[in-house]
Design a protein around this motif. Structure first.
Motif, mmCIF file in Angstrom:
data_model
loop_
_atom_site.group_PDB
_atom_site.id
_atom_site.type_symbol
_atom_site.label_atom_id
_atom_site.label_comp_id
_atom_site.label_asym_id
_atom_site.label_seq_id
_atom_site.Cartn_x
_atom_site.Cartn_y
_atom_site.Cartn_z
ATOM 1 N N LYS A 224 -3.750 -6.183 -42.505
ATOM 2 C CA LYS A 224 -3.393 -5.315 -41.535
ATOM 3 C C LYS A 224 -2.050 -5.269 -41.440
ATOM 4 C CE LYS A 224 -3.790 -4.331 -36.615
ATOM 5 N NZ LYS A 224 -4.594 -4.789 -35.323
ATOM 6 N N PRO A 225 -1.094 -6.385 -41.499
ATOM 7 C CA PRO A 225 0.235 -6.223 -41.400
ATOM 8 C C PRO A 225 0.807 -5.442 -42.685
ATOM 9 C CG PRO A 225 -0.429 -8.480 -40.883
ATOM 10 C CD PRO A 225 -1.377 -7.751 -41.408
ATOM 11 N N PHE A 226 0.221 -5.667 -43.884
ATOM 12 C CA PHE A 226 0.776 -5.029 -44.983
ATOM 13 C C PHE A 226 0.587 -3.551 -44.936
ATOM 14 C CE2 PHE A 226 -0.122 -2.951 -49.166
ATOM 15 C CZ PHE A 226 1.144 -3.399 -49.823
ATOM 16 N N ALA A 227 -0.844 -3.026 -44.477
ATOM 17 C CA ALA A 227 -1.095 -1.437 -44.081
ATOM 18 C C ALA A 227 -0.144 -0.975 -43.270
ATOM 19 C CB ALA A 227 -2.384 -1.483 -43.540
ATOM 20 N N ARG A 228 0.290 -1.691 -42.134
ATOM 21 C CA ARG A 228 1.154 -1.374 -41.099
ATOM 22 C C ARG A 228 2.558 -1.007 -41.567
ATOM 23 N NH1 ARG A 228 0.414 -1.053 -35.555
ATOM 24 N NH2 ARG A 228 -1.408 -2.548 -35.972
ATOM 25 N N SER A 229 3.024 -1.952 -42.280
ATOM 26 C CA SER A 229 4.437 -1.762 -43.051
ATOM 27 C C SER A 229 4.337 -0.643 -43.975
ATOM 28 C CB SER A 229 4.751 -3.271 -43.684
ATOM 29 O OG SER A 229 4.748 -4.242 -42.817
ATOM 30 N N LEU A 230 3.592 -0.678 -44.918
ATOM 31 C CA LEU A 230 3.368 0.598 -45.787
ATOM 32 C C LEU A 230 3.315 1.910 -45.281
ATOM 33 C CD1 LEU A 230 3.176 1.387 -48.936
ATOM 34 C CD2 LEU A 230 0.779 1.063 -48.605
ATOM 35 N N LEU A 231 2.736 2.048 -44.141
ATOM 36 C CA LEU A 231 2.378 3.277 -43.451
ATOM 37 C C LEU A 231 3.930 3.571 -42.929
ATOM 38 C CD1 LEU A 231 0.286 5.758 -42.786
ATOM 39 C CD2 LEU A 231 -0.224 4.204 -40.640
ATOM 40 N N TRP A 232 4.513 2.585 -42.383
ATOM 41 C CA TRP A 232 5.828 2.878 -41.717
ATOM 42 C C TRP A 232 6.841 3.440 -42.788
ATOM 43 C CZ3 TRP A 232 10.342 0.164 -42.716
ATOM 44 C CH2 TRP A 232 11.578 0.478 -41.865
ATOM 45 N N LEU A 233 6.726 2.843 -44.041
ATOM 46 C CA LEU A 233 7.689 2.993 -45.170
ATOM 47 C C LEU A 233 7.446 4.490 -45.538
ATOM 48 C CD1 LEU A 233 9.711 2.460 -47.161
ATOM 49 C CD2 LEU A 233 8.048 1.598 -48.514
ATOM 50 N N LEU A 234 5.992 4.784 -45.757
ATOM 51 C CA LEU A 234 5.637 6.204 -46.226
ATOM 52 C C LEU A 234 5.996 7.248 -45.030
ATOM 53 C CD1 LEU A 234 2.129 5.413 -47.742
ATOM 54 C CD2 LEU A 234 3.998 5.834 -48.869
ATOM 55 N N GLY A 235 6.011 6.837 -43.947
ATOM 56 C CA GLY A 235 6.730 7.853 -42.985
ATOM 57 C C GLY A 235 7.933 8.270 -43.044
ATOM 58 N N PHE A 236 9.058 7.409 -43.273
ATOM 59 C CA PHE A 236 10.177 7.867 -43.722
ATOM 60 C C PHE A 236 10.377 8.891 -45.088
ATOM 61 C CE2 PHE A 236 11.168 4.395 -40.539
ATOM 62 C CZ PHE A 236 11.929 4.916 -39.909
ATOM 63 N N ILE A 237 9.466 8.152 -45.742
ATOM 64 C CA ILE A 237 9.402 8.708 -47.379
ATOM 65 C C ILE A 237 8.997 10.347 -46.959
ATOM 66 C CG2 ILE A 237 8.254 8.965 -49.436
ATOM 67 C CD1 ILE A 237 8.300 5.952 -49.488
ATOM 68 N N PHE A 238 8.074 10.621 -46.460
ATOM 69 C CA PHE A 238 7.754 12.100 -45.820
ATOM 70 C C PHE A 238 8.630 12.709 -45.170
ATOM 71 C CE2 PHE A 238 2.824 10.321 -45.368
ATOM 72 C CZ PHE A 238 2.687 10.271 -46.838
ATOM 73 N N LEU A 239 9.395 12.095 -44.423
ATOM 74 C CA LEU A 239 10.312 12.833 -43.764
ATOM 75 C C LEU A 239 11.338 13.198 -44.923
ATOM 76 C CD1 LEU A 239 10.759 10.761 -40.556
ATOM 77 C CD2 LEU A 239 9.703 13.058 -40.779
ATOM 78 N N GLY A 240 11.958 12.342 -45.771
ATOM 79 C CA GLY A 240 12.805 12.628 -46.766
ATOM 80 C C GLY A 240 12.497 13.497 -47.767
ATOM 81 N N THR A 241 11.162 13.501 -48.358
ATOM 82 C CA THR A 241 10.679 14.263 -49.293
ATOM 83 C C THR A 241 10.360 15.612 -48.939
ATOM 84 O OG1 THR A 241 8.478 13.306 -48.773
ATOM 85 C CG2 THR A 241 9.886 12.484 -50.834
ATOM 86 N N ALA A 242 10.274 15.794 -47.471
ATOM 87 C CA ALA A 242 10.060 17.465 -46.864
ATOM 88 C C ALA A 242 11.034 18.189 -47.526
ATOM 89 C CB ALA A 242 9.964 17.136 -45.643
ATOM 90 N N ALA A 243 12.132 17.527 -47.125
ATOM 91 C CA ALA A 243 13.604 18.447 -47.604
ATOM 92 C C ALA A 243 13.577 18.676 -49.100
ATOM 93 C CB ALA A 243 14.957 17.669 -47.543
ATOM 94 N N ALA A 244 13.046 17.800 -50.075
ATOM 95 C CA ALA A 244 13.159 18.029 -51.553
ATOM 96 C C ALA A 244 11.878 18.976 -51.785
ATOM 97 C CB ALA A 244 12.825 16.548 -52.190
ATOM 98 N N LEU A 245 10.882 18.769 -51.084
ATOM 99 C CA LEU A 245 9.782 20.005 -51.344
ATOM 100 C C LEU A 245 10.064 21.360 -50.934
ATOM 101 C CD1 LEU A 245 6.599 20.379 -52.592
ATOM 102 C CD2 LEU A 245 5.876 19.671 -50.181
ATOM 103 N N ALA A 246 10.626 21.498 -49.788
ATOM 104 C CA ALA A 246 11.124 22.550 -49.269
ATOM 105 C C ALA A 246 12.309 23.416 -50.453
ATOM 106 C CB ALA A 246 11.975 22.496 -47.928
ATOM 107 N N PHE A 247 13.095 22.616 -50.749
ATOM 108 C CA PHE A 247 14.263 22.917 -51.609
ATOM 109 C C PHE A 247 13.206 23.640 -52.938
ATOM 110 C CE2 PHE A 247 16.487 22.145 -55.516
ATOM 111 C CZ PHE A 247 17.649 22.782 -55.347
#
Length: 237
Positions: free
Chosen positions: A1-24
């Motif tokens: 559970k802690p690993f899943a929570r940490s991974l989801l937190w990290l992926l959330g920030f990645i999604f925010l960053g890659t949204a710009a790359a995909l829009a580009f």
């Protein structure tokens, strides 16, 4: 559970960053279609671009949800995240399939259309859309002819004067004849156009593919966290 929570937190920030790359990438496809619309007049080349832009917009709330769930689990947010991830996967797979299809199909269509437009060319000052499209392509890339400047000889019956002054490196001082090759663009337009199309489509394809894998990881992480919620509390799904 802690690993899943940490991974989801990290992926959330990645999604925010890659949204710009995909829009580009989506904007690049749309701009390419607008710039060379006459060469792609019978296609829906801009469709993968618009799908990518829509995906990028949905990625923003998805990233925020993932970060929020990692900080404090909410069964309603977890359900909403699963729905958004499913929608994103559908959009990205559609974009990736369309990109692969258009990359193969457009190569043959570009050559056929470019050869036809050069053959039917009516002169730089003609008001015909085909003639204007050829001039636009040759000035923007910059290039001359489909394969090279020799393609223009097919349209002028052994004339040594090129009908398209857009082949000239310096438009105001160009004589546009084969006796002054140093004033003409030596490369053909077809190869440059194919390279640009391949670059844009490959960029968009890999953006969609990588994001799809990351979203599957986010779905698995979210699913692990949902296992810890009482089953009767998930009836809203």
């Amino acid at each position: 559970k802690p690993f899943a929570r940490s991974l989801l937190w990290l992926l959330g920030f990645i999604f925010l960053g890659t949204a710009a790359a995909l829009a580009f990438g989506g904007v690049l496809v749309i701009m390419m279609y607008d710039s060379y619309r006459y060469l792609f007049q019978e296609s829906f080349l801009s469709l993968p671009g618009w799908l990518a832009v829509a995906t990028a917009l949905i990625l923003l709330p998805t990233g925020v949800l993932a970060i929020s769930i990692a900080a404090k689990s909410s069964r309603y947010q977890q359900g909403a995240l699963m729905y958004l991830l499913l929608v994103l996967l559908c959009l990205e797979m559609s974009s990736a399939v369309l990109v692969q299809f258009y990359t193969v199909w457009m190569v043959s269509e570009q050559k056929r259309t470019m050869d036809y437009l050069i053959y039917q060319y009516n002169g730089t000052h003609s008001q015909g859309p085909g003639s204007r499209a050829v001039d636009v392509v040759q000035r923007k890339l910059p290039c001359c002819g489909a394969q090279n400047y020799m393609d223009w000889l097919k349209t002028t019956a052994a004339s040594w004067h090129l009908p398209a002054e857009s082949c000239c490196k310096m438009y105001s001082r160009c004589r546009s004849d084969l006796g002054h090759l140093e004033q003409l663009f030596q490369e053909g337009c077809l190869k440059k156009l194919e390279d640009w199309l391949h670059f844009v489509m490959t960029y968009l394809f890999w953006c969609c593919t990588v994001l799809s894998i990351l979203e599957l990881l986010a779905g698995v992480s979210n699913g692990i966290l949902m296992r810890y919620q009482p089953l009767h509390d998930l009836r809203f799904l």
